[in-house]
Write a protein that holds these residues in place. Structure first.
Motif, short mmCIF file in Angstrom:
data_model
loop_
_atom_site.label_atom_id
_atom_site.label_comp_id
_atom_site.label_asym_id
_atom_site.label_seq_id
_atom_site.Cartn_x
_atom_site.Cartn_y
_atom_site.Cartn_z
N ALA A 699 0.82 -1.20 0.00
CA ALA A 699 0.00 0.00 0.00
C ALA A 699 0.86 1.26 0.00
O ALA A 699 0.50 2.28 -0.60
N LEU A 700 2.04 1.18 0.64
CA LEU A 700 2.92 2.35 0.75
C LEU A 700 3.91 2.48 -0.40
O LEU A 700 4.74 3.39 -0.38
N LEU A 701 3.85 1.61 -1.39
CA LEU A 701 4.83 1.68 -2.48
C LEU A 701 4.90 3.05 -3.16
O LEU A 701 6.00 3.50 -3.51
N PRO A 702 3.79 3.77 -3.36
CA PRO A 702 3.93 5.11 -3.95
C PRO A 702 4.80 6.04 -3.12
O PRO A 702 5.56 6.85 -3.66
N TYR A 703 4.69 5.93 -1.80
CA TYR A 703 5.50 6.78 -0.92
C TYR A 703 6.96 6.34 -0.95
O TYR A 703 7.87 7.18 -1.03
N TRP A 704 7.22 5.03 -0.89
CA TRP A 704 8.61 4.53 -1.00
C TRP A 704 9.24 4.99 -2.32
O TRP A 704 10.39 5.44 -2.35
N TYR A 705 8.49 4.88 -3.40
CA TYR A 705 9.02 5.24 -4.72
C TYR A 705 9.35 6.73 -4.78
O TYR A 705 10.39 7.12 -5.32
N LEU A 706 8.50 7.57 -4.19
CA LEU A 706 8.76 9.00 -4.14
C LEU A 706 10.05 9.28 -3.35
O LEU A 706 10.87 10.12 -3.78
N GLN A 707 10.24 8.58 -2.24
CA GLN A 707 11.45 8.81 -1.44
C GLN A 707 12.70 8.41 -2.20
O GLN A 707 13.74 9.09 -2.12
N PHE A 708 12.65 7.32 -2.95
CA PHE A 708 13.82 6.92 -3.74
C PHE A 708 14.05 7.86 -4.91
O PHE A 708 15.20 8.08 -5.32
N TYR A 709 12.98 8.42 -5.45
CA TYR A 709 13.16 9.43 -6.50
C TYR A 709 13.92 10.63 -5.94
O TYR A 709 14.87 11.11 -6.56
N HIS A 710 13.54 11.08 -4.76
CA HIS A 710 14.24 12.22 -4.16
C HIS A 710 15.67 11.85 -3.76
O HIS A 710 16.58 12.67 -3.89
N ALA A 711 15.87 10.63 -3.26
CA ALA A 711 17.23 10.20 -2.92
C ALA A 711 18.11 10.21 -4.16
O ALA A 711 19.28 10.62 -4.10
N HIS A 712 17.57 9.78 -5.27
CA HIS A 712 18.32 9.77 -6.52
C HIS A 712 18.62 11.18 -7.01
O HIS A 712 19.71 11.46 -7.51
N ARG A 713 17.69 12.07 -6.83
CA ARG A 713 17.86 13.44 -7.31
C ARG A 713 18.73 14.29 -6.39
O ARG A 713 19.48 15.15 -6.86
N THR A 714 18.66 14.06 -5.08
CA THR A 714 19.26 15.00 -4.13
C THR A 714 20.32 14.40 -3.22
O THR A 714 21.09 15.14 -2.60
N GLY A 715 20.36 13.07 -3.07
CA GLY A 715 21.29 12.46 -2.14
C GLY A 715 20.79 12.37 -0.72
O GLY A 715 21.48 11.87 0.16
#
Length: 936
Positions: A699-715
């Motif tokens: 159920a939380l996969l959209p939130y996990w995916y958003l966090q990894f997107y930001h980790a990839h973009r910003t560190g």
């Protein structure tokens, strides 16, 4: 024949010893202490005091971005100090021999590019030293000449000092005194010096460079006459293994003092607390990638990976030290916490070889340090969405029917999963890139069956290659000369799972390119696009090697293995990830799990915490282990759910699933000799608890995916220690049994046996937190006792946030692609909230190459919830829509309207006065368009 039989017997003995060792705690006698490591013992014998080094100010040279200065101590061998001011508030310090008799190893491929420099200028200089500007009006670097010392200050505040303890020690390369070659070389050098002196006297002037070279040669010779060799300088023995050192002692050491600092973190990988401990009176933290079976807890022993990054933090500032060295390294930490004095932490780095190359990341905020480190080594690879879902693994699923049966079991018991894994037994006699023809005769049929259900598989590909002339992989590596060599120039061989094995030299770019080509579908027979890879044993593990790893005098081209040992695992994962990308023509994102890692490994995939055990302590320590990795850039981390060794009781297994569901990498894995652990084997009640934990993850996969997107973009890390977001709250500095996912979810897994409650600290004075299961509201900046039952997973959403979930959980994440979103709007005390939604295809690079993605800002303010486009120049079609909205901490509205595309319509709603939650039903608005919901 006798030799062959002897070798087979030896192999049997070795393998049996490995299996027997797996049933017991680690035998620490197999691994060195500092006292048993000659260079560590030698360096650690030096005590703090006045440095023997002085800076020769008359050698100072300054360009716009680089200052050089020579250092000299009693041995009269000159060192070259280089100082750089880098973009982003980073200072780089390098120290090397001015003229070594051969080059010393400087680490390649870890930095993503040569760091961008910024101008430096001399502010003041006299006979005592030099003062440099590091930008702004008040940031200065002070170079003290005698004794040599560096201080960085901001205004009147001393941020850090280098060599203030006087522990700079640089063992220069030299020729051995008791060898004929040394005597000949010294004689020839002496004669040549005399010839040049006579020749030079007939010239009008002397070549300064030649004069300097002659002077250094003479000093080297004089030095070697006076220095006394110590045990372990030229060879040392550990158990039955001899380590020859043709270059002699080459270790380096440097100390850093951090005034005002009591809390330091980092230096993964160790099975210990998040906050690093004082090493006075014990062993230093060791960074040396090793295959450690069933590792112990709460000690500084080396494990599978090493990231030489230390982060300091207090209420005023966060800083980082990045020690770029891939040799065996020990780190001493000494904290002064006398109430009558200003706190201070002293950190000393000791490495066996290479040069001193350290990056001082000056913050000042935690987010700044993460950005600074990412600018050097890169950010976390953006993983395929499916890899953030649940993975089912063991050593080993027996055959194709076993795989199909497990796959059916998940469907029959309504438990989602995305990946099933195969360990070493799936291969033809441990020959990687092959399949066991008896048990896996039709791998494509097996993979197609998984693909039909939108599921995937991972197979193991280890970097030890069976020595077998009929094995294509071995024959090609040998014919191309791609194996690591032993000290005598032959191919290095050791024992691992296949028996006698060769080890490819992944430091060679040609070898890595060839390895990548082996993942092509026409090379890795039976593979398909839904087959991904696991790199294990890549420390490298050598069962009959010293400390279960490779001999340090093995050769990678001109370099000894001792110089680059900790880099090997990174190179294996790098080549494997590139192979997955190449096989798809550059279209698909890879997924590669690696056990061994170094700084920069985050660019290539995920890691896990290795061979843990089914014990409550191992469950508990998985949290600080992953938090430590997250602090140094590696966000995609997890631990084997249930424990790799031993057999978990049902309570431990359930609690581990609940904890694993809220860690970045979520995989169940178990040892060959353990009973099967599929979730439905533990009774219907326990299965229901495990199913619920897994479904919460989906159920939380959209939130996990958003966090990894930001980790990839910003560190910025995905899994965060509380102090990262609450840097002024000293209550958070030592907490490592709870953590944040991004900014907005706080998780406190239950990690104690027979627990009836947990004590949770909710940070943030003036903030509120909502229990995600009950919607109960709690004030921040308080300790809260939460009663728990076996079904409880304590998770809280921060007031002021909006989190998107997909509550229609299906059999895999790919099956949920077009399903609707439910928004959880948690209001802060002012009645506001904000969040994001990110959508792309979940598996390709098109979000980068073609800007095919959706990124939307979700805001609630003045009783209005809106969705607006954060990336108007990107495009991506989605069939997903907003199905439901929960507004937590709200008041009952009189009515609710939706505005989209100029049309206005009413929205059904309910209000629960007990929980103060407004529920909006079926707004039915597409997730990719602008819309506004007004509460009246």
């Amino acid at each position: 024949m006798a030799t062959l039989i002897d070798r087979m017997c030896l192999q049997l003995v070795l393998v049996l010893s490995i299996y027997l060792g797996m049933t017991q705690a680690v035998d620490r006698t197999n691994f060195k202490t500092c006292q048993q490591s000659a260079f560590c013992s030698r360096q650690r014998a030096l005590r703090p005091g006045q440095s023997s080094y002085r800076a020769l100010l008359d050698t100072l040279e300054l360009s716009d971005s680089r200052l050089t200065l020579q250092l000299l101590n009693n041995n009269k061998v000159r060192l070259l100090l280089e100082l750089y001011r880098l973009q982003g508030n980073i200072t780089r310090v390098k120290i090397n021999e001015l003229k070594p008799i051969k080059p010393r190893y400087e680490v390649p491929d870890v930095l993503i590019t040569e760091p961008q420099t910024e101008p430096m200028s001399v502010v003041a200089q006299d006979e005592r030293g030099v003062v440099l500007s590091l930008g702004g009006e008040d940031r200065r670097l002070y170079v003290n000449a005698q004794p040599f010392r560096l201080d960085i200050m901001e205004g009147q505040v001393l941020l850090l000092s280098i060599n203030s303890q006087g522990l700079l020690a640089f063992e220069h390369l030299r020729l051995r005194k008791d060898t004929i070659s040394h005597k000949i070389t010294s004689t020839v050098a002496s004669m040549w010096d005399k010839i040049k002196t006579v020749f030079s006297s007939s010239k009008d002037q002397t070549d300064p460079e030649e004069a300097g070279r002659t002077e250094d040669t003479q000093r080297n010779n004089e030095d070697e006459e006076t220095e006394v060799d110590q045990p372990g300088m030229w060879e040392e023995t550990f158990k039955s293994h001899a380590d020859t050192k043709p270059n002699g002692p080459s270790s380096i050491s440097l100390d850093f003092s951090l005034p005002g600092v009591e809390h330091v973190y980092g230096l993964p990988e160790h099975a210990d607390s998040l906050q690093l401990k004082n090493t006075d009176g014990g062993d230093p933290y060791r960074l040396y990638n090793l295959d450690v079976f069933q590792y112990e807890l709460s000690n500084p022993m080396a494990l599978y990976g090493a990231v030489p990054v230390l982060i300091s933090h207090n209420t005023h500032r966060t800083m980082g030290l990045f020690w770029l060295n891939t040799a065996e390294t020990w780190v001493d930490i000494s904290s002064r916490q006398d109430p009558a004095q200003v706190p201070q932490t002293d950190v000393r780095w000791i490495s066996e070889s290479g040069i001193i190359d350290v990056f001082l990341m000056l913050g000042p905020k935690p987010a700044d340090v993460f950005s600074q480190y990412a600018s050097l080594t890169g950010t976390q690879a953006f993983p395929p969405l499916s890899s953030l879902a649940y993975h089912q693994s063991r050593w080993n699923y027996n055959n194709q029917e076993d795989v199909a049966s497990v796959d059916r079991g998940f469907d029959e018991h309504d438990i989602p999963y995305d990946f099933i894994w195969l360990d070493i037994e799936h291969t033809d006699g441990k020959r990687y890139f092959t399949w066991d023809k008896k048990n896996f005769p039709q791998p494509k049929d097996m993979l197609q069956g998984l693909m039909d259900k939108r599921r995937k598989m991972v197979t193991i590909v280890d970097p030890h290659i069976k020595v077998d002339s009929s094995f294509k992989i071995h024959s090609e590596i040998r014919s191309k000369g791609f194996y690591i060599k032993n000290k005598d120039g032959g191919d290095y061989e050791g024992w691992c799972w296949p028996g006698n094995a060769g080890y490819p030299d992944f430091t060679n770019p040609e070898m890595r390119s060839w390895w990548s080509s082996m993942f092509a579908y026409d090379q890795y027979e039976g593979s398909m696009e839904n087959l991904y890879t696991w790199n294990d044993m890549n420390e490298p593990s050598v069962f009959n090697g010293p400390e279960v790893t490779m001999h340090k005098d093995a050769l990678h081209g001109p370099w000894e293995h001792r110089d680059l040992h900790n880099l090997y695992g990174l190179y294996v994962q790098m080549a494997t990830a590139e192979g997955q990308i190449r096989r798809s023509g550059g279209l698909e994102r890879p997924f590669v799990l690696s056990r061994s890692f170094f700084a920069g490994s985050q660019r290539y995939g995920a890691v896990w915490t290795g061979d843990n055990a089914a014990e409550w302590g191992h469950l508990k320590v998985s949290i600080p282990m992953c938090l430590s990795l997250s602090l140094v850039g590696i966000s995609f981390c997890g631990a084997d759910v249930g424990g790799f060794f031993k057999t978990p009781g049902t309570e431990l297994l359930v609690r581990w699933y609940q904890a694993g569901a809220y860690q970045p990498f979520f995989r169940s894995h178990a040892h060959l000799d353990t009973p099967r652990r599929e979730p439905w084997l533990f009774g219907p009640d326990n299965m229901a608890l495990i199913r619920e934990a897994v479904r919460q993850r989906y159920a939380l996969l959209p939130y996990w995916y958003l966090q990894f997107y930001h980790a990839h973009r910003t560190g910025q890390p995905v899994m965060r220690a509380l102090w990262v977001e609450y840097p002024h709250d000293v209550s958070t500095f030592s907490i490592d049994d709870e953590y944040l996912i991004g900014r907005d979810l706080l998780v406190h897994p239950v990690t104690d046996e027979r627990s009836t409650g947990v004590n949770v600290y909710l940070p943030g004075d003036g903030e509120v937190w909502y229990d995600v299961h009950t919607f109960q509201r709690h004030e921040g900046a308080q300790n809260l006792h939460i009663p728990v039952t076996m079904s409880t997973i304590p998770v809280f959403q921060r007031g002021g946030s909006i989190i998107c979930r997909k509550n229609r959980v299906r059999r895999s994440s790919s099956c949920m692609e077009n399903d609707p979103f439910t928004l959880y709007v948690a209001l802060d005390p002012q009645g506001n909230a904000e969040g994001e939604l990110y959508i792309d295809d979940g598996h390709t690079f098109k979000h980068e190459t073609d800007r095919q993605f959706i990124q939307r800002r979700l805001r609630f303010t003045a009783n209005t919830l809106s969705s607006s486009d954060l990336s108007p120049d990107s495009q991506f079609p989605t069939a997903s829509w907003v199905e439901k909205v929960f507004i937590l901490g709200a008041q009952k509205p009189k009515g609710v309207t939706l505005t989209t595309g100029g049309a206005v319509s009413s929205v059904e709603f309910e209000f629960d006065p007990v929980t103060a939650v407004v529920t909006l039903r079926k707004p039915d608005v597409n997730a990719g368009v602008d819309w506004t919901i007004q509460l009246q």
